[in-house]
Write a protein that holds these residues in place. Structure first.
Motif, PDB file in Angstrom:
ATOM      1  N   ARG A  84     -29.995 -13.013   9.091  1.00 13.59           N
ATOM      2  CA  ARG A  84     -28.652 -13.404   9.187  1.00 13.59           C
ATOM      3  C   ARG A  84     -27.920 -13.746   7.882  1.00 13.59           C
ATOM      4  O   ARG A  84     -28.613 -14.462   7.002  1.00 13.59           O
ATOM      5  N   ASP A 131     -20.834 -11.704   6.052  1.00  9.17           N
ATOM      6  CA  ASP A 131     -20.166 -10.375   5.411  1.00  9.17           C
ATOM      7  C   ASP A 131     -18.646 -10.618   5.602  1.00  9.17           C
ATOM      8  O   ASP A 131     -18.241 -10.545   6.901  1.00  9.17           O
ATOM      9  N   ARG A 134     -23.241 -11.794  10.464  1.00  8.50           N
ATOM     10  CA  ARG A 134     -23.873 -10.665  10.775  1.00  8.50           C
ATOM     11  C   ARG A 134     -25.580 -10.901  11.129  1.00  8.50           C
ATOM     12  O   ARG A 134     -25.764 -11.787  10.409  1.00  8.50           O
TER      13      ARG A 134
END
Length: 119
Positions: A21, A24, A29
């Protein structure tokens, strides 16, 4: 290297899936990765993922890596140091912190309890 750190790294299951994880552009994400090997002395985890799943550069970006096993959850916090794009994507993840959570239960009540921590 600290024995607690080594004991947490030995819980990493090579060849098993994990979830990387990262943030972004302000959005969280997630990226499914396969842990291909681990280097206990350097606290490095080598991971592989499908190149099509990645649309951004991850180098030197903070990230966390979670791996689930039958006995509990392993959570690493750190950053991706490098990656190589070929047919698949190879990532090097440097772990700065590690936590081991075990499943506990009493009847129908279930919870996670942190049993080991480093960093």
């Amino acid at each position: 290297m600290d024995t607690e750190w080594q004991s947490l790294l030995t819980k990493v299951e090579d060849g098993k899936q994990g979830l990387l994880r990262f943030t972004d552009s302000g959005k969280r994400r997630s990226l499914a990765v396969e842990i291909t090997s681990s280097d206990m002395a350097a606290a490095l985890l080598h991971c592989a993922c499908n190149k099509d799943n990645l649309s951004t550069r991850l180098t030197n970006r903070p990230a966390s890596l979670t791996q689930v096993s039958e006995k509990g959850y392993l959570l690493f916090s750190g950053f991706v140091t490098s990656f190589a794009a070929e047919t698949a994507l190879a990532l090097k993840f440097v772990a700065l912190q590690a936590h081991w959570f075990e499943r506990k239960g009493n009847g129908s009540n279930k919870w996670l309890q942190e049993t080991a921590s480093y960093g």
